[in-house]
Design a protein around this motif. Structure first.
Motif, PDB file in Angstrom:
ATOM      1  N   TYR A 193      20.183  36.768  -9.303  1.00 34.35           N
ATOM      2  CA  TYR A 193      19.346  36.005  -8.377  1.00 34.35           C
ATOM      3  C   TYR A 193      17.965  35.681  -8.929  1.00 34.35           C
ATOM      4  CZ  TYR A 193      22.840  36.513  -4.832  1.00 34.35           C
ATOM      5  OH  TYR A 193      24.008  36.433  -4.135  1.00 34.35           O
ATOM      6  N   GLY A 194      17.399  36.549  -9.709  1.00 30.30           N
ATOM      7  CA  GLY A 194      16.096  36.271 -10.295  1.00 30.30           C
ATOM      8  C   GLY A 194      14.920  36.629  -9.404  1.00 30.30           C
ATOM      9  N   SER A 195      14.959  36.249  -8.147  1.00 27.78           N
ATOM     10  CA  SER A 195      13.867  36.589  -7.232  1.00 27.78           C
ATOM     11  C   SER A 195      14.458  36.916  -5.861  1.00 27.78           C
ATOM     12  CB  SER A 195      12.884  35.427  -7.100  1.00 27.78           C
ATOM     13  OG  SER A 195      13.459  34.389  -6.332  1.00 27.78           O
ATOM     14  N   PRO A 196      13.776  37.748  -5.092  1.00 24.54           N
ATOM     15  CA  PRO A 196      14.283  38.063  -3.755  1.00 24.54           C
ATOM     16  C   PRO A 196      14.456  36.819  -2.870  1.00 24.54           C
ATOM     17  CG  PRO A 196      12.561  39.602  -4.359  1.00 24.54           C
ATOM     18  CD  PRO A 196      12.591  38.539  -5.421  1.00 24.54           C
ATOM     19  N   GLU A 197      13.590  35.831  -3.032  1.00 29.46           N
ATOM     20  CA  GLU A 197      13.673  34.645  -2.196  1.00 29.46           C
ATOM     21  C   GLU A 197      14.986  33.893  -2.399  1.00 29.46           C
ATOM     22  OE1 GLU A 197      10.996  35.500  -4.032  1.00 29.46           O
ATOM     23  OE2 GLU A 197       9.698  36.087  -2.369  1.00 29.46           O
ATOM     24  N   ALA A 198      15.579  34.026  -3.582  1.00 31.89           N
ATOM     25  CA  ALA A 198      16.859  33.367  -3.849  1.00 31.89           C
ATOM     26  C   ALA A 198      18.002  33.974  -3.032  1.00 31.89           C
ATOM     27  CB  ALA A 198      17.179  33.441  -5.338  1.00 31.89           C
ATOM     28  N   LEU A 199      17.782  35.172  -2.494  1.00 35.75           N
ATOM     29  CA  LEU A 199      18.795  35.829  -1.666  1.00 35.75           C
ATOM     30  C   LEU A 199      18.788  35.335  -0.222  1.00 35.75           C
ATOM     31  CD1 LEU A 199      18.225  39.471  -2.877  1.00 35.75           C
ATOM     32  CD2 LEU A 199      20.327  38.167  -3.158  1.00 35.75           C
ATOM     33  N   ALA A 200      17.793  34.571   0.156  1.00 37.52           N
ATOM     34  CA  ALA A 200      17.623  34.166   1.558  1.00 37.52           C
ATOM     35  C   ALA A 200      18.879  33.568   2.192  1.00 37.52           C
ATOM     36  CB  ALA A 200      16.432  33.223   1.695  1.00 37.52           C
ATOM     37  N   PRO A 201      19.652  32.735   1.514  1.00 41.68           N
ATOM     38  CA  PRO A 201      20.850  32.199   2.162  1.00 41.68           C
ATOM     39  C   PRO A 201      21.950  33.240   2.404  1.00 41.68           C
ATOM     40  CG  PRO A 201      20.234  30.844   0.270  1.00 41.68           C
ATOM     41  CD  PRO A 201      19.410  32.090   0.212  1.00 41.68           C
ATOM     42  N   PHE A 202      21.862  34.392   1.738  1.00 42.92           N
ATOM     43  CA  PHE A 202      22.938  35.371   1.798  1.00 42.92           C
ATOM     44  C   PHE A 202      22.609  36.598   2.641  1.00 42.92           C
ATOM     45  CE2 PHE A 202      23.062  33.113  -2.255  1.00 42.92           C
ATOM     46  CZ  PHE A 202      24.259  32.431  -2.093  1.00 42.92           C
TER      47      PHE A 202
ATOM     48  N   ALA B 198      16.060  43.562  -1.174  1.00 37.00           N
ATOM     49  CA  ALA B 198      15.699  43.603  -2.588  1.00 37.00           C
ATOM     50  C   ALA B 198      15.112  44.970  -2.950  1.00 37.00           C
ATOM     51  CB  ALA B 198      14.713  42.486  -2.918  1.00 37.00           C
ATOM     52  N   ALA B 199      14.252  45.518  -2.095  1.00 37.92           N
ATOM     53  CA  ALA B 199      13.675  46.841  -2.354  1.00 37.92           C
ATOM     54  C   ALA B 199      14.756  47.915  -2.360  1.00 37.92           C
ATOM     55  CB  ALA B 199      12.611  47.163  -1.304  1.00 37.92           C
ATOM     56  N   LEU B 200      15.725  47.783  -1.479  1.00 36.29           N
ATOM     57  CA  LEU B 200      16.829  48.740  -1.436  1.00 36.29           C
ATOM     58  C   LEU B 200      17.650  48.681  -2.718  1.00 36.29           C
ATOM     59  CD1 LEU B 200      18.678  50.747   0.028  1.00 36.29           C
ATOM     60  CD2 LEU B 200      19.804  48.787   1.094  1.00 36.29           C
ATOM     61  N   VAL B 201      17.986  47.488  -3.167  1.00 34.82           N
ATOM     62  CA  VAL B 201      18.772  47.334  -4.398  1.00 34.82           C
ATOM     63  C   VAL B 201      18.013  47.914  -5.592  1.00 34.82           C
ATOM     64  CG1 VAL B 201      19.717  45.646  -6.032  1.00 34.82           C
ATOM     65  CG2 VAL B 201      20.123  45.374  -3.581  1.00 34.82           C
ATOM     66  N   LEU B 202      16.735  47.595  -5.699  1.00 34.89           N
ATOM     67  CA  LEU B 202      15.940  48.119  -6.820  1.00 34.89           C
ATOM     68  C   LEU B 202      15.815  49.635  -6.752  1.00 34.89           C
ATOM     69  CD1 LEU B 202      13.141  45.409  -7.056  1.00 34.89           C
ATOM     70  CD2 LEU B 202      15.118  45.730  -8.572  1.00 34.89           C
ATOM     71  N   SER B 203      15.681  50.173  -5.550  1.00 31.24           N
ATOM     72  CA  SER B 203      15.593  51.628  -5.390  1.00 31.24           C
ATOM     73  C   SER B 203      16.885  52.303  -5.821  1.00 31.24           C
ATOM     74  CB  SER B 203      15.298  51.989  -3.936  1.00 31.24           C
ATOM     75  OG  SER B 203      14.048  51.511  -3.543  1.00 31.24           O
ATOM     76  N   LEU B 204      18.004  51.741  -5.404  1.00 29.68           N
ATOM     77  CA  LEU B 204      19.293  52.350  -5.725  1.00 29.68           C
ATOM     78  C   LEU B 204      19.614  52.277  -7.214  1.00 29.68           C
ATOM     79  CD1 LEU B 204      21.405  51.171  -2.667  1.00 29.68           C
ATOM     80  CD2 LEU B 204      20.594  53.489  -3.161  1.00 29.68           C
ATOM     81  N   GLN B 205      19.074  51.278  -7.900  1.00 33.93           N
ATOM     82  CA  GLN B 205      19.288  51.186  -9.345  1.00 33.93           C
ATOM     83  C   GLN B 205      18.728  52.401 -10.066  1.00 33.93           C
ATOM     84  OE1 GLN B 205      17.639  47.518 -10.794  1.00 33.93           O
ATOM     85  NE2 GLN B 205      19.189  46.269  -9.792  1.00 33.93           N
TER      86      GLN B 205
ATOM     87  N   ASP C 129       6.316  39.998   3.991  1.00 30.67           N
ATOM     88  CA  ASP C 129       5.591  38.786   4.346  1.00 30.67           C
ATOM     89  C   ASP C 129       5.719  38.591   5.857  1.00 30.67           C
ATOM     90  OD1 ASP C 129       4.567  36.293   4.736  1.00 30.67           O
ATOM     91  OD2 ASP C 129       5.882  35.278   3.313  1.00 30.67           O
ATOM     92  N   GLN C 130       4.674  38.916   6.593  1.00 28.02           N
ATOM     93  CA  GLN C 130       4.706  38.845   8.050  1.00 28.02           C
ATOM     94  C   GLN C 130       4.813  37.419   8.586  1.00 28.02           C
ATOM     95  OE1 GLN C 130       4.796  41.604  10.090  1.00 28.02           O
ATOM     96  NE2 GLN C 130       4.961  42.793   8.215  1.00 28.02           N
TER      97      GLN C 130
END
Length: 125
Positions: A81-90, A54-61, A41-42
């Motif tokens: 987390y459910g969605s990548p956006e939920a990771l934003a604080p971390f 998120a893409a890295l985690v899914l790829s490594l799975q 998202d630019q």
């Protein structure tokens, strides 16, 4: 004097980046190339980093080289987390780049860990 200042600043930046980031060099695989090609998202520069993580985690799975323990930890992480956006604080930053003239991919990550955050815990084996 300008050259000395430039060298000092470059050294200071390298030291600081070494303290706040973790860099992984991994062999290129088709699965990991998807993290390189993630469409971000630019309009939100921070969300780009979250989407890359998120893409890295899914790829490594799906990696054949990941151990079952690693895959379990990655699944726990993504399920919590459910969605990548939920990771934003971390996730403060995540950059995926192909390294020049090699067959490796470089991932640079910087982030915070919530209490009992499994992806940052390694087994004692």
């Amino acid at each position: 004097a300008t050259a000395d200042l430039s060298l000092y600043n470059a050294r200071l930046i390298r030291q600081t980046m070494g303290m706040i980031t973790t860099t992984f060099l991994v062999p290129q695989q088709d699965l990991l190339r998807s993290a390189l090609a993630v469409v971000t998202d630019q309009s939100d520069r921070h969300l780009e980093h979250v989407q890359c993580w998120a893409a890295l985690v899914l790829s490594l799975q799906g990696s054949s080289e990941a151990t079952e323990d690693d895959k379990h930890i990655l699944h726990e992480h993504s399920d919590s987390y459910g969605s990548p956006e939920a990771l934003a604080p971390f996730v403060q930053g995540c950059v995926c780049q192909a390294t020049p003239m090699t067959t490796q991919i470089r991932f640079v990550y910087s982030g915070l860990c919530r209490q009992n955050c499994t992806p940052f815990r390694r087994s004692s084996t």
